[in-house]
Design a protein around this motif. Structure first.
Motif, PDB file in Angstrom:
ATOM      1  N   ARG A 214       0.474  -1.164   0.402  1.00  0.00           N
ATOM      2  CA  ARG A 214      -0.012   0.394   0.102  1.00  0.00           C
ATOM      3  C   ARG A 214       0.734   0.946  -0.220  1.00  0.00           C
ATOM      4  NH1 ARG A 214      -2.737  -3.413   3.864  1.00  0.00           N
ATOM      5  NH2 ARG A 214      -4.904  -3.476   3.314  1.00  0.00           N
ATOM      6  N   GLY A 215       0.149   2.322  -0.751  1.00  0.00           N
ATOM      7  CA  GLY A 215       0.915   3.651  -0.348  1.00  0.00           C
ATOM      8  C   GLY A 215       2.479   3.420  -1.605  1.00  0.00           C
ATOM      9  N   GLU A 216       3.238   4.837  -1.812  1.00  0.00           N
ATOM     10  CA  GLU A 216       4.309   4.914  -2.553  1.00  0.00           C
ATOM     11  C   GLU A 216       5.516   4.433  -2.324  1.00  0.00           C
ATOM     12  OE1 GLU A 216       3.473   5.798  -5.728  1.00  0.00           O
ATOM     13  OE2 GLU A 216       1.547   5.509  -5.754  1.00  0.00           O
ATOM     14  N   TYR A 217       6.487   3.443  -2.977  1.00  0.00           N
ATOM     15  CA  TYR A 217       7.322   3.453  -2.368  1.00  0.00           C
ATOM     16  C   TYR A 217       8.931   4.066  -3.055  1.00  0.00           C
ATOM     17  CZ  TYR A 217       4.784  -1.141   0.096  1.00  0.00           C
ATOM     18  OH  TYR A 217       4.215  -1.094   0.508  1.00  0.00           O
ATOM     19  N   VAL A 218       9.786   3.748  -1.689  1.00  0.00           N
ATOM     20  CA  VAL A 218      10.678   3.555  -2.537  1.00  0.00           C
ATOM     21  C   VAL A 218      12.975   2.867  -1.477  1.00  0.00           C
ATOM     22  CG1 VAL A 218      13.505   5.984  -2.326  1.00  0.00           C
ATOM     23  CG2 VAL A 218      10.929   6.409  -2.396  1.00  0.00           C
ATOM     24  N   LEU A 219      12.564   2.165  -2.607  1.00  0.00           N
ATOM     25  CA  LEU A 219      13.820   1.021  -2.388  1.00  0.00           C
ATOM     26  C   LEU A 219      14.851   1.471  -2.592  1.00  0.00           C
ATOM     27  CD1 LEU A 219      11.301  -1.321  -4.950  1.00  0.00           C
ATOM     28  CD2 LEU A 219      11.182  -1.009  -2.958  1.00  0.00           C
ATOM     29  N   VAL A 220      15.278   1.059  -1.278  1.00  0.00           N
ATOM     30  CA  VAL A 220      16.671   1.479  -1.252  1.00  0.00           C
ATOM     31  C   VAL A 220      18.234   0.423  -0.881  1.00  0.00           C
ATOM     32  CG1 VAL A 220      18.698   2.565   0.237  1.00  0.00           C
ATOM     33  CG2 VAL A 220      16.590   3.388  -0.143  1.00  0.00           C
ATOM     34  N   LEU A 221      18.690  -0.114  -2.505  1.00  0.00           N
ATOM     35  CA  LEU A 221      18.559  -1.565  -2.191  1.00  0.00           C
ATOM     36  C   LEU A 221      20.174  -1.690  -1.976  1.00  0.00           C
ATOM     37  CD1 LEU A 221      17.966  -4.703  -3.354  1.00  0.00           C
ATOM     38  CD2 LEU A 221      18.966  -3.702  -5.864  1.00  0.00           C
ATOM     39  N   GLU A 222      20.874  -2.418  -1.008  1.00  0.00           N
ATOM     40  CA  GLU A 222      22.832  -1.968  -0.990  1.00  0.00           C
ATOM     41  C   GLU A 222      23.166  -3.010  -2.528  1.00  0.00           C
ATOM     42  OE1 GLU A 222      25.155  -4.634   2.095  1.00  0.00           O
ATOM     43  OE2 GLU A 222      23.583  -6.358   1.123  1.00  0.00           O
ATOM     44  N   GLY A 223      24.277  -2.727  -2.303  1.00  0.00           N
ATOM     45  CA  GLY A 223      25.301  -2.076  -3.588  1.00  0.00           C
ATOM     46  C   GLY A 223      26.100  -4.339  -3.472  1.00  0.00           C
ATOM     47  N   ALA A 224      26.938  -4.386  -4.729  1.00  0.00           N
ATOM     48  CA  ALA A 224      27.406  -6.013  -4.373  1.00  0.00           C
ATOM     49  C   ALA A 224      28.522  -5.414  -3.481  1.00  0.00           C
ATOM     50  CB  ALA A 224      27.906  -5.629  -5.984  1.00  0.00           C
ATOM     51  N   THR A 225      29.017  -5.949  -3.217  1.00  0.00           N
ATOM     52  CA  THR A 225      30.605  -5.949  -2.443  1.00  0.00           C
ATOM     53  C   THR A 225      31.532  -6.276  -3.231  1.00  0.00           C
ATOM     54  OG1 THR A 225      29.446  -8.203  -0.899  1.00  0.00           O
ATOM     55  CG2 THR A 225      31.704  -7.548  -0.365  1.00  0.00           C
ATOM     56  N   VAL A 226      32.751  -5.032  -2.832  1.00  0.00           N
ATOM     57  CA  VAL A 226      33.417  -5.235  -3.608  1.00  0.00           C
ATOM     58  C   VAL A 226      34.548  -6.273  -3.479  1.00  0.00           C
ATOM     59  CG1 VAL A 226      35.744  -3.436  -4.039  1.00  0.00           C
ATOM     60  CG2 VAL A 226      33.245  -2.455  -3.677  1.00  0.00           C
ATOM     61  N   PRO A 227      35.077  -6.656  -4.794  1.00  0.00           N
ATOM     62  CA  PRO A 227      35.761  -7.562  -4.801  1.00  0.00           C
ATOM     63  C   PRO A 227      37.331  -7.857  -3.785  1.00  0.00           C
ATOM     64  CG  PRO A 227      35.371  -7.868  -6.557  1.00  0.00           C
ATOM     65  CD  PRO A 227      34.539  -6.380  -6.019  1.00  0.00           C
ATOM     66  N   ALA A 228      36.898  -8.925  -2.636  1.00  0.00           N
ATOM     67  CA  ALA A 228      38.942  -7.995  -1.804  1.00  0.00           C
ATOM     68  C   ALA A 228      40.132  -7.975  -2.804  1.00  0.00           C
ATOM     69  CB  ALA A 228      38.944  -9.078  -0.508  1.00  0.00           C
ATOM     70  N   GLU A 229      41.203  -7.524  -2.665  1.00  0.00           N
ATOM     71  CA  GLU A 229      42.683  -7.528  -3.400  1.00  0.00           C
ATOM     72  C   GLU A 229      43.054  -8.742  -2.827  1.00  0.00           C
ATOM     73  OE1 GLU A 229      43.627  -5.675  -5.952  1.00  0.00           O
ATOM     74  OE2 GLU A 229      41.745  -4.507  -6.252  1.00  0.00           O
ATOM     75  N   PRO A 230      42.866  -9.238  -3.460  1.00  0.00           N
ATOM     76  CA  PRO A 230      44.595 -10.720  -3.103  1.00  0.00           C
ATOM     77  C   PRO A 230      45.724  -9.728  -1.873  1.00  0.00           C
ATOM     78  CG  PRO A 230      44.690 -10.286  -5.926  1.00  0.00           C
ATOM     79  CD  PRO A 230      43.677  -9.212  -4.874  1.00  0.00           C
ATOM     80  N   GLU A 231      45.485 -10.880  -1.344  1.00  0.00           N
ATOM     81  CA  GLU A 231      47.504 -10.342  -0.192  1.00  0.00           C
ATOM     82  C   GLU A 231      48.526 -10.674  -0.940  1.00  0.00           C
ATOM     83  OE1 GLU A 231      49.182 -11.450   3.916  1.00  0.00           O
ATOM     84  OE2 GLU A 231      47.334 -12.058   3.221  1.00  0.00           O
ATOM     85  N   VAL A 232      49.248  -9.724  -1.580  1.00  0.00           N
ATOM     86  CA  VAL A 232      50.438  -9.739  -2.419  1.00  0.00           C
ATOM     87  C   VAL A 232      51.610 -10.615  -1.245  1.00  0.00           C
ATOM     88  CG1 VAL A 232      52.580  -8.636  -3.355  1.00  0.00           C
ATOM     89  CG2 VAL A 232      50.010  -7.361  -3.994  1.00  0.00           C
ATOM     90  N   THR A 233      52.035 -11.723  -1.851  1.00  0.00           N
ATOM     91  CA  THR A 233      52.851 -11.855  -0.986  1.00  0.00           C
ATOM     92  C   THR A 233      54.193 -12.141  -1.371  1.00  0.00           C
ATOM     93  OG1 THR A 233      52.731 -14.158  -1.688  1.00  0.00           O
ATOM     94  CG2 THR A 233      51.191 -13.876  -0.065  1.00  0.00           C
ATOM     95  N   VAL A 234      55.313 -13.098  -0.760  1.00  0.00           N
ATOM     96  CA  VAL A 234      56.678 -12.841  -1.210  1.00  0.00           C
ATOM     97  C   VAL A 234      57.362 -13.390  -2.765  1.00  0.00           C
ATOM     98  CG1 VAL A 234      59.270 -12.852  -0.554  1.00  0.00           C
ATOM     99  CG2 VAL A 234      58.452 -11.989   1.198  1.00  0.00           C
ATOM    100  N   ASP A 235      56.539 -14.962  -2.155  1.00  0.00           N
ATOM    101  CA  ASP A 235      56.365 -15.766  -3.065  1.00  0.00           C
ATOM    102  C   ASP A 235      56.039 -15.095  -4.244  1.00  0.00           C
ATOM    103  OD1 ASP A 235      57.172 -17.582  -1.350  1.00  0.00           O
ATOM    104  OD2 ASP A 235      55.455 -18.411  -1.355  1.00  0.00           O
ATOM    105  N   MET A 236      55.082 -14.319  -4.133  1.00  0.00           N
ATOM    106  CA  MET A 236      54.772 -13.986  -5.513  1.00  0.00           C
ATOM    107  C   MET A 236      55.955 -13.260  -6.772  1.00  0.00           C
ATOM    108  SD  MET A 236      50.746 -12.990  -4.883  1.00  0.00           S
ATOM    109  CE  MET A 236      50.163 -11.826  -5.882  1.00  0.00           C
ATOM    110  N   GLY A 237      56.283 -12.033  -5.670  1.00  0.00           N
ATOM    111  CA  GLY A 237      57.616 -11.417  -5.961  1.00  0.00           C
ATOM    112  C   GLY A 237      58.251 -12.479  -6.493  1.00  0.00           C
ATOM    113  N   VAL A 238      58.917 -12.930  -5.755  1.00  0.00           N
ATOM    114  CA  VAL A 238      59.714 -13.995  -6.198  1.00  0.00           C
ATOM    115  C   VAL A 238      59.720 -14.517  -7.614  1.00  0.00           C
ATOM    116  CG1 VAL A 238      61.052 -16.438  -5.947  1.00  0.00           C
ATOM    117  CG2 VAL A 238      60.290 -15.045  -3.873  1.00  0.00           C
ATOM    118  N   GLU A 239      57.967 -14.633  -7.997  1.00  0.00           N
ATOM    119  CA  GLU A 239      57.783 -15.109  -8.934  1.00  0.00           C
ATOM    120  C   GLU A 239      57.778 -14.509 -10.269  1.00  0.00           C
ATOM    121  OE1 GLU A 239      57.093 -17.777 -11.847  1.00  0.00           O
ATOM    122  OE2 GLU A 239      57.285 -18.443 -10.127  1.00  0.00           O
ATOM    123  N   ARG A 240      57.461 -12.677  -9.917  1.00  0.00           N
ATOM    124  CA  ARG A 240      57.612 -11.584 -10.713  1.00  0.00           C
ATOM    125  C   ARG A 240      59.428 -11.719 -10.843  1.00  0.00           C
ATOM    126  NH1 ARG A 240      55.822  -9.810 -14.794  1.00  0.00           N
ATOM    127  NH2 ARG A 240      56.188  -7.550 -14.826  1.00  0.00           N
TER     128      ARG A 240
END
Length: 281
Positions: A214-240
């Protein structure tokens, strides 16, 4: 000298939200362009004002707009009002503002009632960044395309909806964003039966299976979760470093570039690569 167009917000439910500036602007305007002249006449009667009214709404804006602009160019002042809320927001007033901008006519927006901001403020969802999406199309193809474009949207989304279309809209939102996405359903804002429901899309669908909207609605919808940045490790540095050296780069230069690109400590990366990299510097 041309006149001025005033965008005058009107109460979304509570006449107490009329400000002194809104009253003053309406009283000083030469004429008022109204979404529904019958609704605006009631407002003017409440304020004790008598003003010429012209019709400007969704189905006549293409013809009415240029006529209003001509009057403004002749020096008259116009107050544009909708039935409720702020003109030009999900409203053909935006086209009149564009015509005035093209003609060099000054446009002044009076602050006041706006359902979008009111609902967002009480939603309990993030307000720092949001996107206003207005009414979804009744055309299934257009509606689906609209929602698909929003599938990865991380900002809070705000929609308008009529009661007779609410259940279908909730089903479409759940299908696109998932039943666990949070939503605030803001009904009859500033009115006697104002209601704010905070739940998931799945819970909202279940709720309205037994409670007719009943009545007029305003719908407020949650946005998508921002993907977490992958943790940079020393092993990744060695490979690079290995990759860069395979391309012909010297050990020290490869360490320097990899450390800068990945945000690693250069000395730590250099030590880590000494055991795995064989090269004479």
């Amino acid at each position: 000298m041309s006149g001025m167009l005033y965008l005058v917000p009107t109460p979304i439910g509570n006449l107490g939200d009329l400000s002194d500036r809104i009253r003053e602007t309406l009283s000083q305007a030469d004429f008022i362009a109204a979404e529904d002249t019958r609704v605006s006449l009631k407002l003017l009667n409440h304020l004790g004002l008598k003003k010429p009214l012209v019709s400007y709404f969704e189905h006549n804006w293409a013809e009415s707009g240029p006529r209003i602009v001509q009057r403004l160019l002749a020096g008259e002042t116009c107050a544009l009002v909708t039935d409720a809320g702020t003109p030009a927001i999900s409203d053909p007033g935006e086209d009149l503002v564009a015509l005035c901008a093209q003609a060099g006519i000054t446009v002044c927006a009076i602050p006041g009632p706006c359902a979008v901001i009111t609902a967002l403020a009480v939603s309990g969802l993030p307000t720092g960044r949001f996107t206003f999406e207005g009414f979804l199309s009744t055309n299934k193809k257009s509606r689906r395309s609209h929602l698909e474009q929003l599938r990865g949207e991380t900002r809070t989304m705000v929609f308008y909806e009529a009661p007779h279309k609410l259940c279908q809209t909730l089903a479409d939102l759940a299908d696109c964003f998932g039943p666990d996405r949070r939503i605030s359903l803001c009904r009859e804002l500033s009115k006697l039966h104002e209601e704010i429901l905070r739940m998931t899309l799945g819970e909202a669908m279940a709720y309205y299976e037994t409670q007719p909207p009943r009545g007029e609605y305003v719908l407020v919808l949650e946005g998508a979760t921002v993907p977490a940045e992958p943790e940079v490790t020393v092993d990744m540095g060695v490979e690079r470093v290995r990759q860069l050296m395979a391309e012909g780069m010297r050990h020290k230069d490869a360490v320097k570039q990899a450390a800068k690109a990945l945000g690693l400590a250069k000395n730590a990366l250099y030590e880590a690569t000494l055991e795995t990299v064989t090269e004479s510097d």
